[in-house]
Design a protein around this motif. Sequence first.
Motif, mmCIF file in Angstrom:
data_model
loop_
_atom_site.group_PDB
_atom_site.id
_atom_site.type_symbol
_atom_site.label_atom_id
_atom_site.label_comp_id
_atom_site.label_asym_id
_atom_site.label_seq_id
_atom_site.Cartn_x
_atom_site.Cartn_y
_atom_site.Cartn_z
ATOM 1 N N GLY A 76 10.599 -21.698 -81.198
ATOM 2 C CA GLY A 76 9.449 -22.418 -80.681
ATOM 3 C C GLY A 76 8.157 -21.784 -81.164
ATOM 4 O O GLY A 76 8.154 -20.865 -81.989
ATOM 5 N N GLN A 77 7.062 -22.311 -80.632
ATOM 6 C CA GLN A 77 5.746 -21.769 -80.982
ATOM 7 C C GLN A 77 4.790 -22.004 -79.829
ATOM 8 O O GLN A 77 4.949 -22.970 -79.083
ATOM 9 C CB GLN A 77 5.212 -22.411 -82.256
ATOM 10 C CG GLN A 77 4.955 -23.902 -82.145
ATOM 11 C CD GLN A 77 4.372 -24.487 -83.420
ATOM 12 O OE1 GLN A 77 3.797 -23.767 -84.226
ATOM 13 N NE2 GLN A 77 4.508 -25.791 -83.593
ATOM 14 N N PRO A 78 3.794 -21.130 -79.673
ATOM 15 C CA PRO A 78 2.787 -21.344 -78.637
ATOM 16 C C PRO A 78 1.947 -22.582 -78.963
ATOM 17 O O PRO A 78 1.860 -23.013 -80.119
ATOM 18 C CB PRO A 78 1.928 -20.083 -78.690
ATOM 19 C CG PRO A 78 2.729 -19.079 -79.428
ATOM 20 C CD PRO A 78 3.622 -19.850 -80.344
ATOM 21 N N TYR A 79 1.287 -23.092 -77.948
ATOM 22 C CA TYR A 79 0.432 -24.266 -78.112
ATOM 23 C C TYR A 79 -0.657 -24.017 -79.148
ATOM 24 O O TYR A 79 -1.270 -22.945 -79.178
ATOM 25 C CB TYR A 79 -0.221 -24.645 -76.778
ATOM 26 C CG TYR A 79 -1.193 -25.782 -76.912
ATOM 27 C CD1 TYR A 79 -0.739 -27.087 -77.043
ATOM 28 C CD2 TYR A 79 -2.563 -25.544 -76.955
ATOM 29 C CE1 TYR A 79 -1.636 -28.135 -77.190
ATOM 30 C CE2 TYR A 79 -3.464 -26.586 -77.104
ATOM 31 C CZ TYR A 79 -3.000 -27.884 -77.228
ATOM 32 O OH TYR A 79 -3.874 -28.912 -77.386
ATOM 33 N N GLN A 80 -0.856 -25.005 -79.992
ATOM 34 C CA GLN A 80 -1.942 -24.980 -80.969
ATOM 35 C C GLN A 80 -2.615 -26.341 -80.920
ATOM 36 O O GLN A 80 -1.948 -27.373 -81.087
ATOM 37 C CB GLN A 80 -1.408 -24.719 -82.371
ATOM 38 C CG GLN A 80 -0.736 -23.384 -82.538
ATOM 39 C CD GLN A 80 -0.018 -23.273 -83.876
ATOM 40 O OE1 GLN A 80 -0.107 -24.137 -84.718
ATOM 41 N NE2 GLN A 80 0.697 -22.180 -84.044
ATOM 42 N N GLU A 81 -3.898 -26.351 -80.700
ATOM 43 C CA GLU A 81 -4.640 -27.608 -80.611
ATOM 44 C C GLU A 81 -4.451 -28.421 -81.891
ATOM 45 O O GLU A 81 -4.493 -27.881 -82.997
ATOM 46 C CB GLU A 81 -6.129 -27.336 -80.380
ATOM 47 C CG GLU A 81 -6.920 -28.583 -80.099
ATOM 48 C CD GLU A 81 -8.354 -28.299 -79.710
ATOM 49 O OE1 GLU A 81 -9.172 -29.209 -79.860
ATOM 50 O OE2 GLU A 81 -8.636 -27.178 -79.247
ATOM 51 N N GLY A 82 -4.217 -29.705 -81.725
ATOM 52 C CA GLY A 82 -4.050 -30.598 -82.861
ATOM 53 C C GLY A 82 -2.613 -30.753 -83.323
ATOM 54 O O GLY A 82 -2.327 -31.612 -84.148
ATOM 55 N N THR A 83 -1.709 -29.926 -82.822
ATOM 56 C CA THR A 83 -0.303 -30.027 -83.199
ATOM 57 C C THR A 83 0.382 -31.035 -82.274
ATOM 58 O O THR A 83 0.232 -30.950 -81.053
ATOM 59 C CB THR A 83 0.391 -28.653 -83.074
ATOM 60 O OG1 THR A 83 -0.309 -27.711 -83.895
ATOM 61 C CG2 THR A 83 1.840 -28.719 -83.495
ATOM 62 N N PRO A 84 1.123 -31.988 -82.821
ATOM 63 C CA PRO A 84 1.807 -32.969 -81.973
ATOM 64 C C PRO A 84 2.790 -32.277 -81.015
ATOM 65 O O PRO A 84 3.427 -31.290 -81.383
ATOM 66 C CB PRO A 84 2.562 -33.856 -82.962
ATOM 67 C CG PRO A 84 1.956 -33.586 -84.297
ATOM 68 C CD PRO A 84 1.366 -32.218 -84.238
ATOM 69 N N ILE A 85 2.924 -32.806 -79.828
ATOM 70 C CA ILE A 85 3.807 -32.208 -78.814
ATOM 71 C C ILE A 85 5.253 -32.151 -79.298
ATOM 72 O O ILE A 85 6.018 -31.282 -78.890
ATOM 73 C CB ILE A 85 3.663 -32.936 -77.453
ATOM 74 C CG1 ILE A 85 4.228 -32.067 -76.316
ATOM 75 C CG2 ILE A 85 4.330 -34.294 -77.489
ATOM 76 C CD1 ILE A 85 3.437 -30.842 -76.020
#
Length: 146
Positions: A76-85
């Motif tokens: 997985g990866q931490p939340y990044q603005e602009g990345t689709p859910i």
Amino acid sequence: MIYEAFERMPLPDSDLTLQPPGGETLVNFDTIFSTTNEPKTTTIALLGQSLDLEASATSYEWHHGDGSTQTTDWEGQPYQEGTPISEFITYRYQDAFETVEPSVDTTWSARYRLNGGPWQPVAGTVTIEGDPASLRVVEGQPNLVG
């Protein structure tokens, strides 16, 4: 004997990262799960031979804390603005006003070489259970502003 050496290899449990941060999430809202793992290497003497072991995390079993699980082949990866859910590992809790204890179990695979020879896969895997986190599932409350 090589698998037994792999079993004794010190492998870490995975630190679970949950988002939103702060120990709370909303019911029916995507909660993001992630962790990090780096390959681990060690060299030991086995019957007078030099044995190199290289272990890598190959699968993750995410325990959501409500009885459900999901298995992935990536951390997985931490939340990044602009990345689709859809680019995250997510789960939606269905019941509010409860505290759950999610965790992640990591399965490691390894390869080995004797005396600097060619790398070969180790038959079998090792699974390390992760420590649970505490997560409160809450319900959002509407507020009128004027």
